[in-house]
Design an enzyme around this catalytic site. Structure first.
Site, PDB file in Angstrom:
ATOM      1  N   GLY A 222     -47.206   1.173 -37.569  1.00 27.28           N
ATOM      2  CA  GLY A 222     -45.780   0.862 -37.752  1.00 27.28           C
ATOM      3  C   GLY A 222     -44.976   2.152 -37.760  1.00 27.28           C
ATOM      4  O   GLY A 222     -45.396   3.139 -38.369  1.00 27.28           O
TER       5      GLY A 222
ATOM      6  N   ARG B  95     -50.427  -0.374 -32.140  1.00 29.69           N
ATOM      7  CA  ARG B  95     -51.670  -0.555 -32.901  1.00 29.69           C
ATOM      8  C   ARG B  95     -52.708  -0.923 -31.842  1.00 29.69           C
ATOM      9  O   ARG B  95     -52.772  -2.063 -31.413  1.00 29.69           O
ATOM     10  CB  ARG B  95     -51.519  -1.658 -33.944  1.00 29.69           C
TER      11      ARG B  95
ATOM     12  N   ASP C 286     -53.121   4.224 -42.536  1.00 35.51           N
ATOM     13  CA  ASP C 286     -54.587   4.258 -42.675  1.00 35.51           C
ATOM     14  C   ASP C 286     -55.328   3.864 -41.390  1.00 35.51           C
ATOM     15  O   ASP C 286     -56.395   4.405 -41.089  1.00 35.51           O
ATOM     16  CB  ASP C 286     -55.078   3.461 -43.892  1.00 35.51           C
ATOM     17  N   GLY C 287     -54.725   2.955 -40.582  1.00 32.34           N
ATOM     18  CA  GLY C 287     -55.341   2.592 -39.294  1.00 32.34           C
ATOM     19  C   GLY C 287     -55.400   3.818 -38.383  1.00 32.34           C
ATOM     20  O   GLY C 287     -56.387   4.052 -37.678  1.00 32.34           O
TER      21      GLY C 287
ATOM     22  N   THR D 162     -45.843   6.175 -43.311  1.00 31.99           N
ATOM     23  CA  THR D 162     -45.709   4.717 -43.413  1.00 31.99           C
ATOM     24  C   THR D 162     -44.726   4.400 -44.530  1.00 31.99           C
ATOM     25  O   THR D 162     -44.794   5.013 -45.607  1.00 31.99           O
ATOM     26  CB  THR D 162     -47.056   4.010 -43.702  1.00 31.99           C
TER      27      THR D 162
ATOM     28  N   ASP E 117     -44.817   1.986 -46.323  1.00 35.07           N
ATOM     29  CA  ASP E 117     -45.532   1.307 -47.413  1.00 35.07           C
ATOM     30  C   ASP E 117     -45.972   2.283 -48.512  1.00 35.07           C
ATOM     31  O   ASP E 117     -46.244   1.866 -49.643  1.00 35.07           O
ATOM     32  CB  ASP E 117     -46.772   0.577 -46.875  1.00 35.07           C
TER      33      ASP E 117
ATOM     34  N   ASP F 253     -48.744   3.619 -48.942  1.00 31.57           N
ATOM     35  CA  ASP F 253     -50.018   3.134 -49.480  1.00 31.57           C
ATOM     36  C   ASP F 253     -51.218   3.988 -49.059  1.00 31.57           C
ATOM     37  O   ASP F 253     -52.349   3.522 -49.051  1.00 31.57           O
ATOM     38  CB  ASP F 253     -50.243   1.669 -49.056  1.00 31.57           C
TER      39      ASP F 253
ATOM     40  N   ARG G 178     -46.603  -4.526 -46.748  1.00 29.05           N
ATOM     41  CA  ARG G 178     -47.894  -5.137 -46.397  1.00 29.05           C
ATOM     42  C   ARG G 178     -48.630  -5.581 -47.665  1.00 29.05           C
ATOM     43  O   ARG G 178     -48.092  -6.413 -48.377  1.00 29.05           O
ATOM     44  CB  ARG G 178     -48.741  -4.168 -45.569  1.00 29.05           C
TER      45      ARG G 178
HETATM   46  O1  F6P Z   1     -46.973  -0.884 -42.313  1.00 25.79           O
HETATM   47  C1  F6P Z   1     -45.598  -0.902 -42.120  1.00 25.79           C
HETATM   48  C2  F6P Z   1     -45.102  -2.311 -42.052  1.00 25.79           C
HETATM   49  O2  F6P Z   1     -43.696  -2.275 -41.865  1.00 25.79           O
HETATM   50  C3  F6P Z   1     -45.450  -3.206 -43.237  1.00 25.79           C
HETATM   51  O3  F6P Z   1     -44.608  -2.993 -44.338  1.00 25.79           O
HETATM   52  C4  F6P Z   1     -45.304  -4.574 -42.632  1.00 25.79           C
HETATM   53  O4  F6P Z   1     -46.117  -5.522 -43.309  1.00 25.79           O
HETATM   54  C5  F6P Z   1     -45.805  -4.361 -41.223  1.00 25.79           C
HETATM   55  O5  F6P Z   1     -45.666  -2.978 -40.938  1.00 25.79           O
HETATM   56  C6  F6P Z   1     -45.046  -5.152 -40.196  1.00 25.79           C
HETATM   57  O6  F6P Z   1     -45.645  -4.943 -38.966  1.00 25.79           O
HETATM   58  P1  F6P Z   1     -45.010  -5.356 -37.560  1.00 25.79           P
HETATM   59  O7  F6P Z   1     -44.079  -4.267 -37.165  1.00 25.79           O
HETATM   60  O8  F6P Z   1     -46.173  -5.468 -36.652  1.00 25.79           O
HETATM   61  O9  F6P Z   1     -44.272  -6.637 -37.766  1.00 25.79           O
END
Ligand code: F6P
Length: 323
Positions: free
Chosen positions: A13, A74, A105-106, A127, A129, A131, A173
């Site tokens: 992300g 991703r 982390d990915g 990120t 998050d 996290d 997340r």
């Molecule tokens: O990891 C960042 C994040 O924005 C999370 O907070 C959220 O759950 C996820 O990515 C959303 O992912 P996508 O952009 O694939 O909808």
């Protein structure tokens, strides 16, 4: 090994401050006379050879831009051994002596895989998050938190006028760091995070009742997406008490916007350090920060670390909401 050419990619992300970080990687490389290539669309770009030569000028005026000029992805293909082998061949074909991988982390699992195939890689946490457990701070968190805070401040104006209850869903997340931080900053009536066991009656309804008893006529409930959906929480509140809550899902708006000064400066320092580590021949390391100082840890070690919401934050929240 002397380092002559490196690559930089953003993956997972996107997060505000990624561009500031790419800029720092490029400029530090140039400063040391090292060539730098941008790998586009995360690890997919490494598989397909989707690369672009970067220099001082190509990253000019990007420090203030949200998103990532390198695009992100991703990559499913990179999760396979075959995909990783293709990526390694690209690195060898291009003569890349090292990679800086910016993401969550990915991204670090990808970096670890590349490193195990003999490519030197340094990870940088980015990120919203926040996290990544080996670092107190990830690029993008500060901007995302401030975006969410300013949205909720606006929401409060109309909730106050109509004497309503709002349930606001914040990203993160599986983690509640963003929601907890934002909840504390906006003076939420209650904050629900996945790290804390939720007793709905005590943690939500009692808090609303107490706030009402204390003279408040509007209520702000912040819920981390990993703790449940705002719509479900609102429906449960409606069923339990005489309120008709309004639901707001902040969504991807939290990932956009110009990075804050804190994100720009930390991203710049982290990008600089990552290149210094590559020049020192290091690999499989992630740049971390805690209380203003920076260090690097082994990616395996970093990925295996755990942390949770601080008890202090939970206690402070209880004190602020008067329960
Ligand atoms: O990891 C960042 C994040 O924005 C999370 O907070 C959220 O759950 C996820 O990515 C959303 O992912 P996508 O952009 O694939 O909808």
């Amino acid at each position: 090994m002397s380092v002559k050419r490196i690559g930089v990619l953003t993956s997972g992300g996107d997060a505000p401050g990624m561009n500031a970080c790419v800029r720092a990687v490029v400029r530090t490389a140039m400063y040391h006379g090292v060539e730098c290539y941008g790998i586009r669309r995360g690890y997919n770009g490494l598989i397909s050879g989707d690369i672009i030569k970067l220099d001082e000028r190509s990253v000019a005026h990007t420090i203030n831009r949200g998103g990532t000029i390198l695009y992100t992805a991703r990559s499913k293909e990179f999760m396979t051994e075959e995909g990783q082998k293709k990526a390694v061949s690209t690195c060898k074909f291009l003569g890349l002596d090292g990679i800086v991988a910016i993401g969550g982390d990915g991204t670090f699992r990808g970096a670890r895989a590349l490193s195990s195939h003999g490519i030197n890689v340094i990870g940088i946490p980015a990120t919203i998050d926040n996290d990544i457990c080996c670092t107190n701070y990830s690029i993008g968190f500060d901007t995302a938190a401030n975006t969410a805070i300013s949205c909720i401040d606006k929401l409060r104006d109309t909730m106050q006028s109509h004497e309503r209850c709002s349930v606001v869903e914040v990203m993160g997340r599986n983690a509640g760091y963003l929601a907890m931080y934002v909840g504390l900053a906006v003076g939420a009536t209650a904050v629900l995070v996945p790290e804390e066991k939720i007793d709905f009656e005590k943690d939500v309804i009692e808090k609303i009742r107490q706030a009402r008893f204390n003279g408040f006529t509007h209520y702000m409930i912040v819920v981390a997406e990993g703790a449940g959906s705002a719509a479900e929480i609102a429906a449960k509140i409606k069923a339990a008490i005489d309120l008709d809550p309004r639901v707001t899902v902040l969504g991807h708006i939290q990932r956009g916007g110009a990075p804050t000064g804190r994100d720009r400066v930390n991203a710049t320092k982290m990008g600089y350090l990552a290149v210094e580590l590559l020049l020192a021949g290091k690999t499989n390391r992630v740049v971390c920060t805690s209380q203003g100082s920076f260090r690097d840890v082994d990616i395996d070690e970093g990925l295996s670390m755990t942390r949770s919401i601080q008890n202090m934050e939970v206690n402070v929240l209880d004190a602020m909401t008067g329960i």
